[in-house]
Write a protein that holds these residues in place. Sequence first.
Motif, short mmCIF file in Angstrom:
data_model
loop_
_atom_site.label_atom_id
_atom_site.label_comp_id
_atom_site.label_asym_id
_atom_site.label_seq_id
_atom_site.Cartn_x
_atom_site.Cartn_y
_atom_site.Cartn_z
N LEU A 51 -6.15 61.72 -17.24
CA LEU A 51 -7.06 60.61 -17.50
C LEU A 51 -8.38 61.10 -18.10
O LEU A 51 -8.99 60.40 -18.92
CB LEU A 51 -7.32 59.83 -16.21
CG LEU A 51 -6.13 59.05 -15.65
CD1 LEU A 51 -6.52 58.32 -14.37
CD2 LEU A 51 -5.57 58.06 -16.67
N GLY B 78 -8.11 55.28 -21.67
CA GLY B 78 -7.05 54.88 -20.77
C GLY B 78 -5.68 54.86 -21.44
O GLY B 78 -5.53 55.14 -22.63
N LEU C 249 1.46 57.15 -19.14
CA LEU C 249 1.06 58.17 -18.18
C LEU C 249 2.27 58.92 -17.64
O LEU C 249 2.28 60.16 -17.53
CB LEU C 249 0.28 57.52 -17.03
CG LEU C 249 -0.28 58.45 -15.96
CD1 LEU C 249 -1.26 59.46 -16.55
CD2 LEU C 249 -0.97 57.63 -14.86
N VAL D 186 -11.25 54.38 -10.67
CA VAL D 186 -10.04 54.32 -11.49
C VAL D 186 -9.60 52.87 -11.59
O VAL D 186 -9.41 52.20 -10.57
CB VAL D 186 -8.89 55.16 -10.89
CG1 VAL D 186 -7.68 55.13 -11.83
CG2 VAL D 186 -9.34 56.59 -10.65
N GLN E 191 -7.25 53.74 -16.26
CA GLN E 191 -8.42 54.30 -16.93
C GLN E 191 -9.42 54.85 -15.93
O GLN E 191 -9.72 54.21 -14.92
CB GLN E 191 -9.09 53.24 -17.81
CG GLN E 191 -10.25 53.78 -18.65
CD GLN E 191 -10.89 52.69 -19.50
OE1 GLN E 191 -10.83 51.50 -19.15
NE2 GLN E 191 -11.49 53.07 -20.61
#
Length: 209
Positions: free
Chosen positions: A19, A25, A31, A80, A88
């Motif tokens: 991150l 983000g 991710l 977060v 993000q």
Amino acid sequence: MNDDLEPEMDLAEQIFVLLREQPDGCSEYELIQQLKARHSTHIPNLPLLDKLVLFRTHFLVFNALYRLRDQLWGETSHTVHISPLCVQLQPYVPGLSGIVENDPLRDYYLDLTNLRDTDEAEVERLLASFWSRMRGDHQGDRNEIWDPEQKRAALELFELDQEAASLSLHTIKRRYRQLVSIHHPDRGGSTTRLQSINLAMEILQRYYR
């Protein structure tokens, strides 16, 4: 960046590294793909098409995200933003950043018994509930534009990158046929999963027709 993540880091620490490299983000799916590409050993290195693999991967990532958020709040350094569509790292803002009392999502993902005790039938129910919420109140109006979040969720289910130059209705239909072939009940697949795929295709046709 293709450097492997440090294996001694836990999943929350590995996510923090990723991150920090992406100030704008990324989606949960992106991710997960980055964790796999950087050879994280904390999530299954398997395709997300199997519903139990999908659930387990999702749960482990969200468990790590909530642990990371708690840690960063305690350090008053960052917070977060946690959503399947946007994860993000954000600056800590005194008075605004803090653990929300009675946060059922946080409680759910921090309780590892939910990972242990969730079986195939429960995963099916969760998938059906998710797509029911995504359908919302629009199912009776074929001319209404759908929310962009629905489009992103549908593309993530299809494992397609909305930024890819090659993305077209033809590509989406080809991927749809592949998924139907894999998940059709006549071939041992799941009826609920097939319904999710059909609804995702319905959403995407509105954007790429």
